[in-house]
Design a protein around this motif. Structure first.
Motif, PDB file in Angstrom:
ATOM      1  N   UNK A   1      14.765  18.161  -5.024  1.00 39.12           N
ATOM      2  CA  UNK A   1      14.608  19.440  -4.337  1.00 39.12           C
ATOM      3  C   UNK A   1      13.153  19.658  -3.927  1.00 39.12           C
ATOM      4  N   UNK A   2      12.244  19.337  -4.822  1.00 38.24           N
ATOM      5  CA  UNK A   2      10.820  19.508  -4.512  1.00 38.24           C
ATOM      6  C   UNK A   2      10.414  18.619  -3.339  1.00 38.24           C
ATOM      7  N   UNK A   3      10.937  17.406  -3.316  1.00 41.60           N
ATOM      8  CA  UNK A   3      10.626  16.492  -2.218  1.00 41.60           C
ATOM      9  C   UNK A   3      11.169  17.038  -0.906  1.00 41.60           C
ATOM     10  N   UNK A   4      12.397  17.532  -0.933  1.00 37.57           N
ATOM     11  CA  UNK A   4      13.024  18.051   0.281  1.00 37.57           C
ATOM     12  C   UNK A   4      12.296  19.281   0.811  1.00 37.57           C
ATOM     13  N   UNK A   5      11.724  20.084  -0.072  1.00 38.03           N
ATOM     14  CA  UNK A   5      11.071  21.316   0.344  1.00 38.03           C
ATOM     15  C   UNK A   5       9.578  21.141   0.628  1.00 38.03           C
ATOM     16  N   UNK A   6       9.051  19.960   0.373  1.00 35.31           N
ATOM     17  CA  UNK A   6       7.637  19.710   0.636  1.00 35.31           C
ATOM     18  C   UNK A   6       7.397  19.551   2.123  1.00 35.31           C
ATOM     19  N   UNK A   7       6.341  20.201   2.629  1.00 32.12           N
ATOM     20  CA  UNK A   7       6.049  20.130   4.064  1.00 32.12           C
ATOM     21  C   UNK A   7       5.470  18.781   4.454  1.00 32.12           C
ATOM     22  N   UNK A   8       4.889  18.068   3.494  1.00 31.02           N
ATOM     23  CA  UNK A   8       4.383  16.728   3.777  1.00 31.02           C
ATOM     24  C   UNK A   8       4.406  15.912   2.493  1.00 31.02           C
ATOM     25  N   UNK A  10       2.995  12.149   0.614  1.00 34.24           N
ATOM     26  CA  UNK A  10       2.076  11.021   0.595  1.00 34.24           C
ATOM     27  C   UNK A  10       2.266  10.355  -0.756  1.00 34.24           C
ATOM     28  N   UNK A  11       1.740   9.149  -0.926  1.00 32.86           N
ATOM     29  CA  UNK A  11       1.845   8.509  -2.247  1.00 32.86           C
ATOM     30  C   UNK A  11       1.278   9.380  -3.371  1.00 32.86           C
ATOM     31  N   UNK A  12       0.152  10.038  -3.106  1.00 35.34           N
ATOM     32  CA  UNK A  12      -0.449  10.897  -4.124  1.00 35.34           C
ATOM     33  C   UNK A  12       0.442  12.094  -4.428  1.00 35.34           C
ATOM     34  N   UNK A  13       0.989  12.719  -3.373  1.00 31.70           N
ATOM     35  CA  UNK A  13       1.852  13.880  -3.569  1.00 31.70           C
ATOM     36  C   UNK A  13       3.123  13.493  -4.305  1.00 31.70           C
ATOM     37  N   UNK A  26       8.004  22.600  -8.513  1.00 29.97           N
ATOM     38  CA  UNK A  26       8.487  23.518  -7.486  1.00 29.97           C
ATOM     39  C   UNK A  26       7.490  23.492  -6.337  1.00 29.97           C
ATOM     40  N   UNK A  27       7.992  23.526  -5.121  1.00 30.36           N
ATOM     41  CA  UNK A  27       7.105  23.381  -3.964  1.00 30.36           C
ATOM     42  C   UNK A  27       6.063  24.500  -3.897  1.00 30.36           C
ATOM     43  N   UNK A  28       6.374  25.674  -4.481  1.00 33.04           N
ATOM     44  CA  UNK A  28       5.417  26.778  -4.473  1.00 33.04           C
ATOM     45  C   UNK A  28       4.209  26.483  -5.360  1.00 33.04           C
ATOM     46  N   UNK A  29       4.381  25.606  -6.316  1.00 38.74           N
ATOM     47  CA  UNK A  29       3.277  25.165  -7.165  1.00 38.74           C
ATOM     48  C   UNK A  29       2.667  23.885  -6.605  1.00 38.74           C
ATOM     49  N   UNK A  30       3.533  22.971  -6.216  1.00 40.05           N
ATOM     50  CA  UNK A  30       3.070  21.642  -5.786  1.00 40.05           C
ATOM     51  C   UNK A  30       2.103  21.711  -4.617  1.00 40.05           C
ATOM     52  N   UNK A  31       2.378  22.568  -3.647  1.00 40.91           N
ATOM     53  CA  UNK A  31       1.514  22.586  -2.454  1.00 40.91           C
ATOM     54  C   UNK A  31       0.137  23.167  -2.750  1.00 40.91           C
ATOM     55  N   UNK A  32      -0.033  23.788  -3.950  1.00 40.78           N
ATOM     56  CA  UNK A  32      -1.342  24.330  -4.331  1.00 40.78           C
ATOM     57  C   UNK A  32      -2.103  23.387  -5.254  1.00 40.78           C
ATOM     58  N   UNK A  33      -1.490  22.279  -5.637  1.00 39.15           N
ATOM     59  CA  UNK A  33      -2.166  21.296  -6.482  1.00 39.15           C
ATOM     60  C   UNK A  33      -3.075  20.433  -5.608  1.00 39.15           C
ATOM     61  N   UNK A  34      -4.335  20.335  -5.975  1.00 36.98           N
ATOM     62  CA  UNK A  34      -5.316  19.646  -5.146  1.00 36.98           C
ATOM     63  C   UNK A  34      -5.300  18.135  -5.340  1.00 36.98           C
ATOM     64  N   UNK A  35      -5.044  17.683  -6.565  1.00 35.17           N
ATOM     65  CA  UNK A  35      -5.040  16.253  -6.847  1.00 35.17           C
ATOM     66  C   UNK A  35      -4.268  15.992  -8.134  1.00 35.17           C
ATOM     67  N   UNK A  36      -4.015  14.715  -8.416  1.00 34.34           N
ATOM     68  CA  UNK A  36      -3.220  14.367  -9.589  1.00 34.34           C
ATOM     69  C   UNK A  36      -3.883  14.847 -10.883  1.00 34.34           C
ATOM     70  N   UNK A  37      -5.206  14.771 -10.961  1.00 35.35           N
ATOM     71  CA  UNK A  37      -5.904  15.225 -12.160  1.00 35.35           C
ATOM     72  C   UNK A  37      -5.615  16.695 -12.436  1.00 35.35           C
TER      73      UNK A  37
END
Length: 206
Positions: A1-8, A10-13, A26-37
């Motif tokens: 679900x998170x993958x389907x709702x992600x606007x973009x 990448x390997x890192x994402x 959740x995409x509402x959290x994921x899109x605000x994450x700056x990097x894997x760390x």
């Protein structure tokens, strides 16, 4: 679900998505994450808050609903993390600081840098308490854990002004009566160093 709702993607994402636990994925959290760390830090902080008694569901819900950066949301909730048990029990005239919100209020009242010690206090490396003398004068006692032993790190009054000698002595004697040691000062410290300290104590005033 998170993958389907992600606007973009990448390997890192994708790496971030696959390492997040279900409630944080959740995409509402994921899109605000700056990097894997930062994603790894979020997982660790969420677990720590839960272990300290904060309801995980409420914290995650706040992350989902907020439009602010993850850093801002976590900073707000970090103030609610209870500190470990204070090394000296509460008593008449002695009030341990219990959490970050209380430490922040005290720091604003004393106008000193104690607010910078929130993380150390959460980790149990520092502890603060307010001492009230019989005559009503108050001082902030800072304790520090060194090699597993609590010591007096300092006694402070508002705006880091010079602490009256008698008040300073009372606070330190109170701490000593509960087994708190004094910091061992270097024998090489001289009067000139002490004088310089008194002149420069206002460098970090607000």
């Amino acid at each position: 679900t998170a993958i389907m709702q992600s606007c973009k993607l990448s390997p890192d994402r994708l790496s971030v998505i696959t390492m997040l636990p279900p409630d944080l994925c959740d995409h509402r959290i994921i899109h605000r994450i700056e990097e894997r760390q930062q994603a790894e830090d979020l997982v660790l902080v969420t677990s720590m808050m839960e272990s300290r008694g904060i309801k995980r569901s409420e914290f995650v819900d706040a992350l989902l609903k907020s439009k602010r950066s993850l850093t801002k949301v976590i900073q707000h909730w970090a103030l609610q993390i209870p500190f470990p048990l204070h090394p000296i029990p509460a008593a008449q005239g002695y009030r341990p600081i219990r959490d970050g919100a209380e430490l922040r209020r005290v720091a604003l009242r004393y106008q000193n840098c104690s607010r910078r010690y929130i993380t150390n206090s959460v980790a149990g490396e520092s502890a603060f308490a307010e001492y009230t003398a019989v005559d009503g004068r108050q001082a902030l006692l800072c304790l520090e854990k060194a090699d597993g032993i609590w010591i007096v790190d300092g006694v402070y009054v508002r705006r880091n002004r010079q602490v009256p000698d008698d008040l300073n002595e009372r606070v330190r004697q109170f701490a000593a009566s509960h087994g708190i040691l004094e910091r061992r000062h270097s024998a090489r410290k001289d009067d000139a160093t002490a004088a310089l300290k008194r002149f420069t104590r206002s460098i970090f005033d607000w």
